[in-house]
Scaffold this motif. Structure first.
Motif, PDB file in Angstrom:
ATOM      1  N   ALA A 255      -0.845  -0.957 -24.376  1.00 34.17           N
ATOM      2  CA  ALA A 255      -1.143   0.186 -23.511  1.00 34.17           C
ATOM      3  C   ALA A 255      -2.624   0.557 -23.569  1.00 34.17           C
ATOM      4  CB  ALA A 255      -0.275   1.378 -23.898  1.00 34.17           C
ATOM      5  N   LEU A 256      -3.197   0.564 -24.786  1.00 28.55           N
ATOM      6  CA  LEU A 256      -4.626   0.847 -24.915  1.00 28.55           C
ATOM      7  C   LEU A 256      -5.456  -0.197 -24.162  1.00 28.55           C
ATOM      8  CD1 LEU A 256      -4.901   1.858 -28.685  1.00 28.55           C
ATOM      9  CD2 LEU A 256      -5.414   3.334 -26.717  1.00 28.55           C
TER      10      LEU A 256
ATOM     11  N   GLN B  15      -8.892  -9.890 -22.376  1.00 26.35           N
ATOM     12  CA  GLN B  15      -8.912 -10.362 -23.752  1.00 26.35           C
ATOM     13  C   GLN B  15      -9.790  -9.490 -24.634  1.00 26.35           C
ATOM     14  OE1 GLN B  15      -6.749 -12.626 -24.800  1.00 26.35           O
ATOM     15  NE2 GLN B  15      -7.432 -12.122 -26.866  1.00 26.35           N
ATOM     16  N   MET B  16     -10.903  -9.044 -24.089  1.00 29.41           N
ATOM     17  CA  MET B  16     -11.796  -8.157 -24.834  1.00 29.41           C
ATOM     18  C   MET B  16     -11.106  -6.823 -25.103  1.00 29.41           C
ATOM     19  SD  MET B  16     -15.623  -6.861 -23.754  1.00 29.41           S
ATOM     20  CE  MET B  16     -16.215  -8.552 -23.590  1.00 29.41           C
ATOM     21  N   ALA B  17     -10.376  -6.322 -24.122  1.00 30.33           N
ATOM     22  CA  ALA B  17      -9.681  -5.048 -24.282  1.00 30.33           C
ATOM     23  C   ALA B  17      -8.605  -5.137 -25.366  1.00 30.33           C
ATOM     24  CB  ALA B  17      -9.061  -4.617 -22.950  1.00 30.33           C
TER      25      ALA B  17
ATOM     26  N   VAL C  35      -8.569  -2.193 -19.353  1.00 28.20           N
ATOM     27  CA  VAL C  35      -8.641  -3.043 -18.151  1.00 28.20           C
ATOM     28  C   VAL C  35      -8.777  -2.178 -16.902  1.00 28.20           C
ATOM     29  CG1 VAL C  35      -7.334  -4.665 -16.715  1.00 28.20           C
ATOM     30  CG2 VAL C  35      -7.378  -4.957 -19.203  1.00 28.20           C
ATOM     31  N   LYS C  36      -8.047  -1.091 -16.862  1.00 27.58           N
ATOM     32  CA  LYS C  36      -8.125  -0.170 -15.713  1.00 27.58           C
ATOM     33  C   LYS C  36      -9.546   0.361 -15.531  1.00 27.58           C
ATOM     34  CE  LYS C  36      -5.974   3.990 -13.750  1.00 27.58           C
ATOM     35  NZ  LYS C  36      -4.977   5.077 -13.975  1.00 27.58           N
ATOM     36  N   GLN C  37     -10.254   0.499 -16.649  1.00 24.60           N
ATOM     37  CA  GLN C  37     -11.625   1.018 -16.584  1.00 24.60           C
ATOM     38  C   GLN C  37     -12.675  -0.090 -16.468  1.00 24.60           C
ATOM     39  OE1 GLN C  37     -12.182   4.341 -16.256  1.00 24.60           O
ATOM     40  NE2 GLN C  37      -9.934   4.340 -16.178  1.00 24.60           N
TER      41      GLN C  37
END
Length: 280
Positions: free
Chosen positions: A196-197, A209-211, A202-204
């Protein structure tokens, strides 16, 4: 040199068993040749053989030829498994010295003693444990308790093994289902939080993969901070929340979404389900 001389057996060679067995081998607690794992299909035990362990499709072979035996079958398979063992087992003087360690969710010591009564219930040494899959990276969290026949040196050996795979602690049996809801099921809850985090990142605009890496490292760092500082999580959270800052705004959203209550409910329901599994 291995830290234990006993042969270690696994009745059931699935993921939990492999997490324990591979961890013991890699940690130098036992040598690969001391480990014997069983499963109905030898082709599914290839990863054990790659470690140098011995495999078999005969559960009774594990029972007869090892000293500390981990019971790693699914809870609903305990009855047919022990029925088969009872039919094939040849009693011997060695039976009294064998130590059994169950990882079966919800399965009480009383049930385990009943199912393994053919091993001589007057001396059967049985330990009930609840590990988690983070053992596979040496960061497990396991609780355990023993029946009246388990001696202090037996508990020491089990603690040596389980504590080498993370954190291990002896607790009253009445606490094990509750801990299952926290530690046994907890990794799945945390993976959901990491996902979820990462989705939020990703949304931002953060690459997927980094997220995921940032989210996982953030939870790892926060967990280590709790363990190493000894501070209450609420105190640590307040240290991050500057007045009027971005963090307190995010925490407010978590409260509006009932994250705290949802996690409490998840632990409660998982604990109850663990207890139910033991009654089937």
């Amino acid at each position: 040199m291995a830290k234990l001389d006993e042969r270690i057996g696994f009745i059931g060679g699935g993921n939990m068993a492999f997490s324990i067995g591979s961890g013991l081998i890699r940690g130098g607690i036992v040598k690969p040749s001391q480990v014997l794992a069983s499963g109905p299909h030898l082709e599914n035990l290839s990863r054990w053989r790659e470690l140098g362990a011995v495999t078999t499709d005969d559960n009774c072979e594990v029972l007869e030829h090892t000293d500390i035996i981990f019971i790693c079958v699914k809870p609903h398979m305990l009855a047919p498994c022990t029925t088969q063992l009872k039919y094939k087992h040849v009693p011997s003087a060695k039976d009294a010295s064998k130590l059994f360690v169950s990882v079966l969710a919800g399965t009480t010591l009383a049930t385990l003693e009943e199912k393994f009564a053919f091993m001589d219930s007057a001396s059967l040494k049985m330990i009930r444990s609840m590990p988690n899959t983070s053992m596979q990276v040496g960061e497990g969290c396991t609780v355990y308790c023993g029946n009246s026949h388990v001696l202090h040196h037996d508990l020491e050996k089990v603690h040596l093994m389980l504590n080498s795979l993370g954190l291990a602690q002896q607790v009253p049996e009445t606490m094990i289902d509750a801990v299952t809801g926290i530690a046994g099921c907890g990794p799945a809850f945390v993976y959901t939080m990491i996902e979820a985090l990462a989705d939020g990142g990703v949304k931002q605009g953060v690459p997927r993969q980094m997220a995921i890496q940032f989210a996982a490292q953030t939870l790892l760092g926060a967990a280590k901070t709790v363990l190493l500082t000894g501070k209450h999580p609420a105190v640590l959270r307040d240290e991050v929340c500057s007045p009027g800052g971005s963090t307190i705004v995010g925490v407010h959203e978590l409260e509006k979404g009932n994250l705290r209550a949802t996690l409490i409910n998840a632990v409660e329901k998982s604990s109850q389900r663990s207890a139910e599994l033991g009654k089937k």
